[in-house]
Design a protein around this motif. Structure first.
Motif, PDB file in Angstrom:
ATOM      1  N   PRO A 132       0.828  -1.215   0.000  1.00 36.74           N
ATOM      2  CA  PRO A 132       0.000   0.000   0.000  1.00 36.74           C
ATOM      3  C   PRO A 132       0.858   1.259   0.000  1.00 36.74           C
ATOM      4  CG  PRO A 132      -0.866  -1.600   1.556  1.00 36.74           C
ATOM      5  CD  PRO A 132       0.446  -2.143   1.085  1.00 36.74           C
ATOM      6  N   VAL A 133       0.406   2.274  -0.727  1.00 40.34           N
ATOM      7  CA  VAL A 133       1.221   3.472  -0.926  1.00 40.34           C
ATOM      8  C   VAL A 133       1.529   4.185   0.394  1.00 40.34           C
ATOM      9  CG1 VAL A 133      -0.783   4.950  -1.386  1.00 40.34           C
ATOM     10  CG2 VAL A 133       1.461   5.557  -2.325  1.00 40.34           C
ATOM     11  N   SER A 134       0.571   4.184   1.345  1.00 34.50           N
ATOM     12  CA  SER A 134       0.817   4.860   2.620  1.00 34.50           C
ATOM     13  C   SER A 134       1.944   4.184   3.395  1.00 34.50           C
ATOM     14  CB  SER A 134      -0.464   4.873   3.463  1.00 34.50           C
ATOM     15  OG  SER A 134      -0.973   3.569   3.629  1.00 34.50           O
ATOM     16  N   PHE A 135       1.958   2.845   3.398  1.00 30.17           N
ATOM     17  CA  PHE A 135       3.013   2.102   4.079  1.00 30.17           C
ATOM     18  C   PHE A 135       4.338   2.269   3.350  1.00 30.17           C
ATOM     19  CE2 PHE A 135       4.788  -2.251   5.339  1.00 30.17           C
ATOM     20  CZ  PHE A 135       5.280  -1.752   6.550  1.00 30.17           C
ATOM     21  N   HIS A 136       4.266   2.314   2.018  1.00 27.24           N
ATOM     22  CA  HIS A 136       5.452   2.518   1.197  1.00 27.24           C
ATOM     23  C   HIS A 136       6.119   3.846   1.546  1.00 27.24           C
ATOM     24  CE1 HIS A 136       7.244   2.490  -3.161  1.00 27.24           C
ATOM     25  NE2 HIS A 136       8.163   2.664  -2.238  1.00 27.24           N
ATOM     26  N   LYS A 137       5.330   4.898   1.718  1.00 27.92           N
ATOM     27  CA  LYS A 137       5.880   6.211   2.037  1.00 27.92           C
ATOM     28  C   LYS A 137       6.551   6.216   3.410  1.00 27.92           C
ATOM     29  CE  LYS A 137       2.884   9.073  -0.859  1.00 27.92           C
ATOM     30  NZ  LYS A 137       1.865  10.149  -0.901  1.00 27.92           N
ATOM     31  N   LYS A 138       5.975   5.468   4.357  1.00 32.61           N
ATOM     32  CA  LYS A 138       6.580   5.398   5.683  1.00 32.61           C
ATOM     33  C   LYS A 138       7.941   4.700   5.631  1.00 32.61           C
ATOM     34  CE  LYS A 138       2.154   5.426   8.131  1.00 32.61           C
ATOM     35  NZ  LYS A 138       1.192   4.654   8.952  1.00 32.61           N
ATOM     36  N   ILE A 139       8.025   3.622   4.857  1.00 33.99           N
ATOM     37  CA  ILE A 139       9.295   2.929   4.706  1.00 33.99           C
ATOM     38  C   ILE A 139      10.325   3.841   4.049  1.00 33.99           C
ATOM     39  CG2 ILE A 139      10.471   1.035   3.522  1.00 33.99           C
ATOM     40  CD1 ILE A 139       7.972  -0.639   3.866  1.00 33.99           C
ATOM     41  N   ASN A 140       9.898   4.557   3.019  1.00 35.92           N
ATOM     42  CA  ASN A 140      10.799   5.468   2.332  1.00 35.92           C
ATOM     43  C   ASN A 140      11.302   6.563   3.271  1.00 35.92           C
ATOM     44  OD1 ASN A 140      11.915   6.521  -0.331  1.00 35.92           O
ATOM     45  ND2 ASN A 140      10.699   8.278   0.323  1.00 35.92           N
ATOM     46  N   TYR A 141      10.428   7.036   4.155  1.00 38.28           N
ATOM     47  CA  TYR A 141      10.815   8.074   5.114  1.00 38.28           C
ATOM     48  C   TYR A 141      11.930   7.564   6.031  1.00 38.28           C
ATOM     49  CZ  TYR A 141      10.560  11.160   9.167  1.00 38.28           C
ATOM     50  OH  TYR A 141      10.878  12.002  10.200  1.00 38.28           O
ATOM     51  N   VAL A 142      11.751   6.330   6.518  1.00 34.11           N
ATOM     52  CA  VAL A 142      12.764   5.752   7.405  1.00 34.11           C
ATOM     53  C   VAL A 142      14.086   5.564   6.666  1.00 34.11           C
ATOM     54  CG1 VAL A 142      13.393   3.709   8.747  1.00 34.11           C
ATOM     55  CG2 VAL A 142      11.059   4.610   8.867  1.00 34.11           C
ATOM     56  N   VAL A 143      13.998   5.057   5.423  1.00 34.80           N
ATOM     57  CA  VAL A 143      15.208   4.826   4.636  1.00 34.80           C
ATOM     58  C   VAL A 143      15.957   6.136   4.408  1.00 34.80           C
ATOM     59  CG1 VAL A 143      16.047   4.159   2.349  1.00 34.80           C
ATOM     60  CG2 VAL A 143      14.356   2.746   3.515  1.00 34.80           C
ATOM     61  N   LYS A 144      15.223   7.199   4.066  1.00 35.53           N
ATOM     62  CA  LYS A 144      15.874   8.481   3.809  1.00 35.53           C
ATOM     63  C   LYS A 144      16.478   9.076   5.075  1.00 35.53           C
ATOM     64  CE  LYS A 144      12.540  10.681   1.657  1.00 35.53           C
ATOM     65  NZ  LYS A 144      11.897  11.762   0.879  1.00 35.53           N
ATOM     66  N   ARG A 145      15.833   8.827   6.213  1.00 33.09           N
ATOM     67  CA  ARG A 145      16.388   9.312   7.479  1.00 33.09           C
ATOM     68  C   ARG A 145      17.716   8.644   7.791  1.00 33.09           C
ATOM     69  NH1 ARG A 145      14.771  13.633  10.388  1.00 33.09           N
ATOM     70  NH2 ARG A 145      15.032  12.489  12.358  1.00 33.09           N
ATOM     71  N   VAL A 146      17.831   7.385   7.381  1.00 31.51           N
ATOM     72  CA  VAL A 146      19.049   6.637   7.680  1.00 31.51           C
ATOM     73  C   VAL A 146      20.142   6.905   6.649  1.00 31.51           C
ATOM     74  CG1 VAL A 146      20.049   4.327   7.944  1.00 31.51           C
ATOM     75  CG2 VAL A 146      17.771   4.833   8.878  1.00 31.51           C
ATOM     76  N   TRP A 147      19.787   6.890   5.343  1.00 28.03           N
ATOM     77  CA  TRP A 147      20.792   7.001   4.291  1.00 28.03           C
ATOM     78  C   TRP A 147      20.792   8.347   3.560  1.00 28.03           C
ATOM     79  CZ3 TRP A 147      18.534   2.046   4.888  1.00 28.03           C
ATOM     80  CH2 TRP A 147      19.435   1.035   5.233  1.00 28.03           C
ATOM     81  N   GLY A 148      19.819   9.221   3.852  1.00 26.69           N
ATOM     82  CA  GLY A 148      19.807  10.516   3.200  1.00 26.69           C
ATOM     83  C   GLY A 148      18.887  10.572   1.995  1.00 26.69           C
ATOM     84  N   ASP A 149      18.617  11.811   1.518  1.00 27.37           N
ATOM     85  CA  ASP A 149      17.639  12.024   0.454  1.00 27.37           C
ATOM     86  C   ASP A 149      18.187  11.752  -0.942  1.00 27.37           C
ATOM     87  OD1 ASP A 149      15.861  12.742   2.356  1.00 27.37           O
ATOM     88  OD2 ASP A 149      16.032  14.901   2.018  1.00 27.37           O
ATOM     89  N   SER A 150      19.395  12.219  -1.208  1.00 27.65           N
ATOM     90  CA  SER A 150      19.880  12.267  -2.584  1.00 27.65           C
ATOM     91  C   SER A 150      19.935  10.902  -3.235  1.00 27.65           C
ATOM     92  CB  SER A 150      21.268  12.901  -2.619  1.00 27.65           C
ATOM     93  OG  SER A 150      22.178  12.129  -1.836  1.00 27.65           O
ATOM     94  N   ARG A 151      20.116   9.877  -2.424  1.00 26.16           N
ATOM     95  CA  ARG A 151      20.270   8.547  -2.987  1.00 26.16           C
ATOM     96  C   ARG A 151      18.951   7.923  -3.430  1.00 26.16           C
ATOM     97  NH1 ARG A 151      23.196   3.618   0.332  1.00 26.16           N
ATOM     98  NH2 ARG A 151      23.090   2.046  -1.296  1.00 26.16           N
ATOM     99  N   PHE A 152      17.831   8.443  -2.895  1.00 26.16           N
ATOM    100  CA  PHE A 152      16.559   7.763  -3.132  1.00 26.16           C
ATOM    101  C   PHE A 152      15.502   8.636  -3.792  1.00 26.16           C
ATOM    102  CE2 PHE A 152      18.619   5.464   0.266  1.00 26.16           C
ATOM    103  CZ  PHE A 152      18.513   4.166  -0.176  1.00 26.16           C
ATOM    104  N   GLN A 153      15.665   9.953  -3.809  1.00 23.93           N
ATOM    105  CA  GLN A 153      14.636  10.797  -4.420  1.00 23.93           C
ATOM    106  C   GLN A 153      14.884  10.886  -5.914  1.00 23.93           C
ATOM    107  OE1 GLN A 153      13.922  14.435  -2.433  1.00 23.93           O
ATOM    108  NE2 GLN A 153      12.385  15.133  -3.873  1.00 23.93           N
ATOM    109  N   THR A 154      14.481   9.830  -6.606  1.00 26.72           N
ATOM    110  CA  THR A 154      14.691   9.734  -8.036  1.00 26.72           C
ATOM    111  C   THR A 154      13.441   9.223  -8.699  1.00 26.72           C
ATOM    112  OG1 THR A 154      15.539   7.490  -7.796  1.00 26.72           O
ATOM    113  CG2 THR A 154      17.160   9.271  -7.846  1.00 26.72           C
ATOM    114  N   THR A 155      13.366   9.406  -9.990  1.00 29.82           N
ATOM    115  CA  THR A 155      12.286   8.825 -10.770  1.00 29.82           C
ATOM    116  C   THR A 155      12.865   8.169 -11.994  1.00 29.82           C
ATOM    117  OG1 THR A 155      10.177   9.247 -11.854  1.00 29.82           O
ATOM    118  CG2 THR A 155      11.849  10.949 -12.073  1.00 29.82           C
TER     119      THR A 155
END
Length: 423
Positions: A82-105
């Protein structure tokens, strides 16, 4: 440049055309006018490619918002949750590894940075939308919400839960469970194939309770034969005029060939391409002209096979992706179609014309997609492409008219609440 039509674009057009039909009006006793419409659309969509202005009708205010998933990196592996759960996981990942590595399309198999402002659309916030609906209810009337695609399900259902008396929520595509979260659900009949005896026999007993949908459709579920799309009678009349100079004078009969791409439920490869090429060569004698188009899912190797075999044939024109997409013109001017079986939307569009449709590869489809193919054959809308056809043969059937029929049922549902779309 080739016009890429992905799932998000098709769903957007579904909502667009539904809205056009809704504006047709329904004469009944009305206590309140619905003069505000919110479209919830999935993914990253450039409005300049969506023809939005052609669907705007005076008298109703329009708001379009999107529901997007994080993309790039590990997010490509998480699209099934589900997209809501996906966003929460992404938030945690970015908090740990940073934004630049994951904010892509991802576009055209290349990964590039994504700018949230580039699309010009706001990200849908269900709490804010619910507040807006409640605050504007007395002055502007109810808010009609049309949500397209599974990623919009949690947002649309939350809006209705927070403002049930102020909104009317329509979900396009089956939400799998808890249909009472929406005022109406519009979905193809083949989504209920898992409930049939034939399907149940294919499912291990321990897994049957987990295969959705589990409940039979009730009165607030609108069942269609195929997918909602833009190719209604009005659009086809417009395309007849727009493409007159290019297509009207071609030798008849004009056979249009639409090649899709393999899917998990309709797999194919070079073998089907070779088979279709041979069959097309066998019917060429009965064609005045032949035009071939590919979808964004067509493997390059497959498209190259068709180009190699037909580029020297003076009867054949292959659209190379340059210039305006001739798809609507093809629907309007073709005398017959050959279509691969993989796309519900593509088949729904050609079957809305009432013209002969020959399908290639239907025997390769599985599960509910095979059920969809069977339903079209039972209606007399399609025939298997054998390579023995005389393309000049004329046969017809009642055209699919799912969008208009769905809109009529939406009008009835609104009327029961004393509401009507304002014009």
């Amino acid at each position: 440049m080739q016009l890429v039509i992905d799932e998000s674009y098709v769903l957007f057009l579904c909502a667009s055309m539904l809205y056009v039909h809704l504006d047709g009006g329904m004469h009944t006793q009305v206590h309140m006018l619905v003069c505000s419409l919110l479209w919830l659309i999935p993914g990253f969509i450039c409005l300049s490619n969506c023809g939005l202005t052609s669907f705007l009708i005076s008298g109703a205010s329009l708001l379009v918002q999107r529901v997007t998933r994080p993309r790039g990196g590990i997010n490509e592996w998480l699209r099934w949750i589900p997209v809501s759960f996906h966003k929460k996981i992404n938030y945690v990942v970015k908090r740990v590894w940073g934004d630049s590595r994951f904010q892509t399309t991802v576009e055209s198999n290349k990964v590039r940075p994504f700018s949230a402002e580039k699309s010009g659309l706001l990200e849908a916030d269900p709490k804010q939308i619910a507040v807006m609906a409640r605050e504007s209810f007395e002055k502007e009337g109810p808010l009609l919400v049309i949500a397209s695609g599974r990623d919009t399900i949690p947002v649309a259902s939350t809006i209705r839960r927070l403002a049930p008396e102020n909104v009317f929520v329509i979900q396009i595509q089956h939400p799998r469970s808890r249909l009472d979260r929406f005022d109406l659900v519009i979905t193809p009949r083949h989504d209920y194939y898992p409930q049939t005896a034939h399907a149940q026999g294919q499912i291990p007993w321990l897994l049957r309770r987990w295969i959705t949908p589990r409940d039979h459709p009730d009165s607030h579920v609108i069942l269609t034969v195929g997918a909602l799309h833009q190719a209604d009678s009005t659009a086809l009349k417009s395309a007849t005029f727009t493409w007159h100079d290019e297509l009207a004078y071609l030798p008849k009969p004009l056979l249009v060939v639409n090649i899709g791409g393999p899917t998990s439920n309709c797999p194919y490869g070079d073998d089907l391409a070779k088979e279709l090429i041979t069959k097309l060569q066998n019917v060429m004698w009965s064609c005045g002209s032949l035009r071939i188009s590919f979808s964004r899912r067509t493997p390059v190797r497959v498209s190259e096979m068709f180009v190699k075999e037909f580029r020297a044939n003076s009867k054949v024109h292959i659209w190379d992706g340059e210039g305006p997409n001739p798809h609507m013109g093809h629907l309007a001017w073709a005398d017959a179609f050959v279509v691969t079986a993989d796309s519900v939307s593509m088949l729904s569009e050609v079957c809305s014309t009432g013209k002969p449709v020959y399908v290639g590869g239907a025997e390769r489809c599985k599960w509910k997609f095979a059920d969809f193919q069977n339903s079209l054959q039972e209606r007399g809308a399609v025939r298997a492409f054998t390579g023995k056809e005389d393309i000049s043969e004329i046969w017809s059937y009642p055209p699919l008219n799912d969008t208009a029929e769905s809109a009529a049922q939406v009008h009835e549902a609104l009327a029961k609440r004393g509401w009507k779309i304002c014009t």
